[in-house]
Design a protein around this motif. Structure first.
Motif, short mmCIF file in Angstrom:
data_model
loop_
_atom_site.label_atom_id
_atom_site.label_comp_id
_atom_site.label_asym_id
_atom_site.label_seq_id
_atom_site.Cartn_x
_atom_site.Cartn_y
_atom_site.Cartn_z
N GLU A 130 0.82 -1.20 0.00
CA GLU A 130 0.00 0.00 0.00
C GLU A 130 0.87 1.26 0.00
O GLU A 130 0.54 2.25 -0.66
CB GLU A 130 -0.92 0.01 1.23
N GLU A 131 1.98 1.22 0.73
CA GLU A 131 2.86 2.38 0.76
C GLU A 131 3.48 2.64 -0.61
O GLU A 131 3.57 3.79 -1.05
CB GLU A 131 3.96 2.16 1.80
N ARG A 132 3.87 1.58 -1.30
CA ARG A 132 4.45 1.75 -2.64
C ARG A 132 3.42 2.32 -3.61
O ARG A 132 3.74 3.19 -4.42
CB ARG A 132 4.98 0.42 -3.15
N ILE A 133 2.17 1.83 -3.51
CA ILE A 133 1.11 2.36 -4.38
C ILE A 133 0.89 3.84 -4.10
O ILE A 133 0.75 4.66 -5.03
CB ILE A 133 -0.19 1.56 -4.17
N GLN A 134 0.89 4.20 -2.81
CA GLN A 134 0.69 5.61 -2.46
C GLN A 134 1.83 6.47 -2.96
O GLN A 134 1.61 7.60 -3.42
CB GLN A 134 0.55 5.74 -0.93
N GLU A 135 3.05 5.96 -2.89
CA GLU A 135 4.20 6.71 -3.40
C GLU A 135 4.09 6.92 -4.91
O GLU A 135 4.41 7.99 -5.43
CB GLU A 135 5.50 5.98 -3.06
N ILE A 136 3.65 5.88 -5.62
CA ILE A 136 3.47 6.01 -7.07
C ILE A 136 2.41 7.06 -7.38
O ILE A 136 2.56 7.89 -8.30
CB ILE A 136 3.09 4.65 -7.68
N ILE A 137 1.30 7.04 -6.61
CA ILE A 137 0.25 8.03 -6.83
C ILE A 137 0.77 9.44 -6.59
O ILE A 137 0.49 10.37 -7.36
CB ILE A 137 -0.96 7.71 -5.91
N GLU A 138 1.54 9.61 -5.51
CA GLU A 138 2.08 10.93 -5.21
C GLU A 138 3.04 11.40 -6.30
O GLU A 138 3.01 12.58 -6.69
CB GLU A 138 2.81 10.90 -3.85
N ARG A 139 3.87 10.48 -6.81
CA ARG A 139 4.80 10.87 -7.89
C ARG A 139 4.02 11.26 -9.14
O ARG A 139 4.40 12.21 -9.85
CB ARG A 139 5.76 9.73 -8.19
N ASN A 140 2.95 10.51 -9.45
CA ASN A 140 2.15 10.85 -10.63
C ASN A 140 1.50 12.22 -10.47
O ASN A 140 1.43 13.01 -11.43
CB ASN A 140 1.08 9.79 -10.85
#
Length: 543
Positions: free
Chosen positions: A141-151
């Motif tokens: 979940e943390e990795r998904i959130q990081e990807i969303i933030e980068r996008n």
């Protein structure tokens, strides 16, 4: 068994770290540790545990320190010794050298591993490998959130650039006298709001209470608008512009000519949007073992040449294309200090970190395994050096920018770029390019001020203007000037500078170098290898 606390103290009794696993106060733990020193002084050196009337101490000395676990006297001493051994393994994993500084720097990792081993005073059935796995486990979940933030950040950056280009284009059109078609479209959309369902509902509600004549007129107008849709204001304006005779304004004619070089002299290919910004470099030939030392320099430089921040990152990549050379290890130069606080080294997870810290050797943890021999690069060591303001020790290129407004034309600026190789670097730089974040074709190189043979490589709305200059040799400097149209001076910045340097052999800025490569299974057997060192400018910005 119940483990009350685990602590690390000096041999003089100074507590460094302590973790309580039951409801024990800090003062009580300090009292127990103070009693421990007296019991050890009276006890026998043949045993690694001592007792008083309430608790039992199991300890393990290492260098000038004690690793201590405190249990109740009814605890199983065999299991307690096993727990102490597991604690000791975690210490060896996280500590490169047993000193107070290293212990404090890795305190969080050490205490986290203690928490994995003991829960509520009772030992978990874990191995050291499982403890490492739990501590390094990633959260999906943390990795998904990081990807969303980068996008989101990427989208915001793209939107900011798009709006900046729109503002620059409108400003340019305003100065050139071109009508703003976007404003006409906005006005048209404002007054032709029948397509908006909210507007339609408002009209229907109003005319439902109006007179019959008004209702019939409204229904007739609706019928006409459906059967014969009106052309949009944009198309009407375009038709008006297209039908105008030759006496009107011609945007393509009368391009401004500045200095001795006109924009019309720029090759047509420079105006096309380039799809490939960085050419793929040919893969260096590998004769068996090839070591690539790659460094990238980043900096923030003011217009007067003052350094506000600088950073240098490096990676040592290892390439092997022969199976018989895969069982190998890299011996670095003895001048490299892995514990240097200015250079932050980080080894690949499969590299033996303790061996690197103690002997400057990069080798696999499992000596029975070999490096991949598929001729693919493997980053085995990374480093990073950060310098403060006015520190030029890692900067290869010094740049000074001179900007002045033109006396003859409003909105025109004369810019002079002056640059030279830093005396600490003293090597040739190639493929030097200056990137200006502004999209305009009203730019020209000043022929009277062009010692660097500068030329405009390309202009596009994605990267702006890219100016390429000749290669720069040590002990020389370069100067070129250009005239450019811009609304304000700040819109010309930041100017990014790109460059590269490639050499055969050990030639890194930070001094990271390879002394030899030897066989990891047969001592004293050296292996042939080649070294290529590269340096690039990345986010090398003039603010």
């Amino acid at each position: 068994m119940v483990v009350l606390a685990a602590s690390i103290t000096t041999r003089n009794g100074k507590p460094l770290l302590s973790r309580q696993f039951t409801d024990v106060t800090k003062d009580r733990v300090m009292e127990l540790l103070s009693n421990f020193q007296g019991l050890v002084a009276k006890g026998s050196s043949e045993h690694t545990y001592v007792e008083d009337e309430h608790v039992r101490y199991l300890y393990k000395p290492f260098d000038d320190y004690y690793l201590i676990i405190i249990t109740n006297r009814q605890s199983n001493i065999i299991q307690d010794l096993s727990t102490l051994s597991l604690f000791s393994q975690t210490m060896n994993t996280y500590l490169a050298s047993f000193d107070e500084t290293d212990i404090f720097e890795n305190a969080f990792e050490i205490l986290s591993s203690f928490d994995e081993i003991i829960v509520m005073g009772y030992k978990e059935n874990l191995t050291m490998a499982q403890v490492e796995t739990y501590l390094t486990m990633e959260s999906h979940e943390e990795r998904i959130q990081e990807i969303i933030e980068r996008n989101k950040e990427s989208e915001a950056t793209a939107e900011r650039k798009r709006r900046a280009k729109e503002i620059a284009k409108r400003e340019h059109d305003r100065k050139m006298g071109v009508p703003n078609l976007d404003s006409y479209a906005a006005d048209s959309a404002r007054f032709h709001g029948a397509n908006d369902p909210n507007m339609a509902n408002a009209y229907n509600s109003y005319y439902s209470h109006a007179s019959k004549a008004a209702q019939q007129s409204y229904l007739q107008s609706q019928h006409n608008s459906i059967s014969q849709p009106q052309p949009s204001s944009m198309s009407g304006i375009n038709d008006m512009m297209a039908s105008s005779n030759g006496g009107g304004m011609k945007l393509s004619a009368g391009k401004p000519r500045i200095g001795n070089t006109s924009i019309s002299n720029i090759s047509s290919s420079a105006r096309h949007v380039s799809t490939t910004r960085i050419d793929d470099e040919p893969k260096p030939e590998n004769n068996g073992i090839l070591i690539c030392i790659k460094e990238t320099a980043s900096a923030q430089i003011t217009r007067d040449g003052t350094i506000t921040a600088s950073e240098l990152k490096g990676v040592l990549e290892y390439r092997v294309n022969k199976t018989e050379l895969a069982h190998s290890k890299i011996i670095l130069d003895k001048s490299i200090d892995p514990k240097d606080r200015n250079l932050h080294f980080k080894t690949h997870p499969n590299i033996d970190k303790n061996l690197f810290n103690s002997s400057n050797i990069l080798g696999l943890k499992n000596k029975d395994k070999a490096f991949p021999s598929n001729d693919h690069s493997l980053g085995v060591l990374r480093w990073r050096k950060v310098c403060g303001a006015d520190d030029k020790s890692i900067l290869p290129l010094e740049v000074t920018t001179w900007v002045s407004a033109s006396e003859d034309t409003d909105g025109l600026f004369e810019v002079t770029m002056e640059y030279e190789i830093n005396e600490n670097f003293n090597k040739e730089l190639n493929d030097i390019k200056f990137q200006i974040p502004l999209y305009t074709e009203n730019i020209s190189i000043n022929a009277d001020n062009n010692d660097s043979n500068a030329s405009i490589e390309r202009i596009d709305d994605e990267e702006g203007i890219v100016i390429k200059v000749d290669d720069l040799s040590p002990g020389t400097s370069g100067v070129f000037g250009f005239s450019i149209e811009s609304g304000i001076e700040d819109s010309l910045f930041p100017i990014n500078v790109n460059f590269k340097h490639t050499s055969q052999g050990n030639d890194s800025v930070t001094g990271v170098s390879v002394e030899s490569v030897s066989n990891s299974q047969e001592e004293g057997v050296d292996l042939p290898f080649d070294v290529i060192t590269t340096l690039r400018g990345e986010e090398y910005s003039i603010l």
